[in-house]
Design an enzyme around this catalytic site. Sequence first.
Site, mmCIF file in Angstrom:
data_model
loop_
_atom_site.group_PDB
_atom_site.id
_atom_site.type_symbol
_atom_site.label_atom_id
_atom_site.label_comp_id
_atom_site.label_asym_id
_atom_site.label_seq_id
_atom_site.Cartn_x
_atom_site.Cartn_y
_atom_site.Cartn_z
ATOM 1 N N ASP A 1 28.767 28.317 17.706
ATOM 2 C CA ASP A 1 29.753 28.744 17.114
ATOM 3 C C ASP A 1 31.528 29.074 17.450
ATOM 4 O O ASP A 1 31.708 30.030 18.873
ATOM 5 C CB ASP A 1 30.263 30.397 16.191
ATOM 6 C CG ASP A 1 28.445 30.460 15.321
ATOM 7 O OD1 ASP A 1 28.737 29.315 14.609
ATOM 8 O OD2 ASP A 1 27.722 31.631 15.677
ATOM 9 N N ASP B 1 34.576 30.245 22.983
ATOM 10 C CA ASP B 1 35.710 30.081 22.084
ATOM 11 C C ASP B 1 36.168 31.690 22.052
ATOM 12 O O ASP B 1 37.111 32.032 21.902
ATOM 13 C CB ASP B 1 35.538 29.372 21.095
ATOM 14 C CG ASP B 1 34.553 30.874 20.451
ATOM 15 O OD1 ASP B 1 33.588 30.680 20.710
ATOM 16 O OD2 ASP B 1 35.012 31.081 19.171
ATOM 17 N N ASP C 1 28.084 27.548 24.161
ATOM 18 C CA ASP C 1 28.431 28.534 23.170
ATOM 19 C C ASP C 1 28.373 27.758 21.774
ATOM 20 O O ASP C 1 28.132 26.135 21.633
ATOM 21 C CB ASP C 1 29.542 29.134 23.187
ATOM 22 C CG ASP C 1 29.899 29.712 21.636
ATOM 23 O OD1 ASP C 1 29.035 30.881 21.311
ATOM 24 O OD2 ASP C 1 31.028 29.985 21.072
HETATM 25 C C1 LIG Z 1 31.431 38.254 13.239
HETATM 26 C C2 LIG Z 1 31.488 36.786 14.083
HETATM 27 C C3 LIG Z 1 31.393 35.921 14.689
HETATM 28 N N1 LIG Z 1 30.662 35.053 15.246
HETATM 29 C C4 LIG Z 1 29.852 34.364 16.141
HETATM 30 C C5 LIG Z 1 29.720 34.430 17.466
HETATM 31 C C6 LIG Z 1 28.359 34.397 17.872
HETATM 32 O O1 LIG Z 1 28.335 33.434 18.254
HETATM 33 P P1 LIG Z 1 28.302 31.854 19.583
HETATM 34 O O2 LIG Z 1 28.013 33.158 20.518
HETATM 35 O O3 LIG Z 1 27.631 31.264 19.550
HETATM 36 O O4 LIG Z 1 29.708 31.957 19.494
HETATM 37 C C7 LIG Z 1 27.881 34.848 16.478
HETATM 38 C C8 LIG Z 1 27.480 36.394 16.716
HETATM 39 O O5 LIG Z 1 28.765 37.801 17.136
HETATM 40 O O6 LIG Z 1 28.606 34.400 15.481
HETATM 41 C C9 LIG Z 1 31.910 34.437 15.408
HETATM 42 O O7 LIG Z 1 32.361 33.146 15.889
HETATM 43 N N2 LIG Z 1 33.500 35.411 14.393
HETATM 44 C C10 LIG Z 1 33.172 35.972 13.863
HETATM 45 O O8 LIG Z 1 34.575 36.735 13.198
HETATM 46 MG MG LIG Z 2 31.334 31.356 19.762
#
Ligand SMILES: Cc1cn([C@H]2C[C@H](OP(=O)(O)O)[C@@H](CO)O2)c(=O)[nH]c1=O
Ligand SMILES: [Mg+2]
Length: 182
Positions: free
Chosen positions: A8, A139, A6
């Site tokens: 974020d 996460d 992942d």
């Molecule tokens: C709205 C929100 C999105 N995100 C991230 C998660 C997702 O990315 P990733 O899949 O890379 O973790 C993306 C869309 O929800 O933004 C958060 O981490 N926290 C939040 O509060």
């Molecule tokens: Mg994430």
Amino acid sequence: MLILVDQDGVLADFEQAFYQAWQRSPMQQDFPAIAPEHRRHFYPRDDYPTQYAQATRDIIASKGFFRNLRPIEGAINGMKAMQEAGHEVVICTAPINEYQHCVPEKYEWVEEHLGMEWTRRMIVTKDKTLVYGDVLIDDRPEIHGHRAPQWQHVLFDQAYNRHISTTPRLTWNQWQTVLATL
Ligand SMILES: Cc1cn([C@H]2C[C@H](OP(=O)(O)O)[C@@H](CO)O2)c(=O)[nH]c1=O
Ligand SMILES: [Mg+2]
């Protein structure tokens, strides 16, 4: 192994950026930003008072938010080390609904911090259960979609998911040990 990673909250430090953006915003005067170590829910809007739900979305959807995230310590080296250990490593990330800035900025981020060749190993999807893999390092405590996933979820350690004990938990300084136990 085919390892889905992942973006974020695992590679890019969403929490610190959100905290700093809130501190710079006018909301800081009424309700001070919640420090990352005191967050308890995946979505900031669930930790902040309900009247700020739209304000939290506006911060995250703003131009440059995803582009300017700092790499999480150990993440860049960890990705390269997993690959050098012989694993297939693929970035698997979800866009926010307000995709306009988020999607290109996620690609730009990977190009800057990991290199152009890694942009060819990115899967951007709202439904990670449809992606094949042995492991998904993510996460987010609960990951749902249209199918029962092929992969095993390994939870990436964050303050807001520390109360969850059901899945294996990983940080970048002990990925080898955790993957060896699967
Ligand atoms: C709205 C929100 C999105 N995100 C991230 C998660 C997702 O990315 P990733 O899949 O890379 O973790 C993306 C869309 O929800 O933004 C958060 O981490 N926290 C939040 O509060
Ligand atoms: Mg994430």
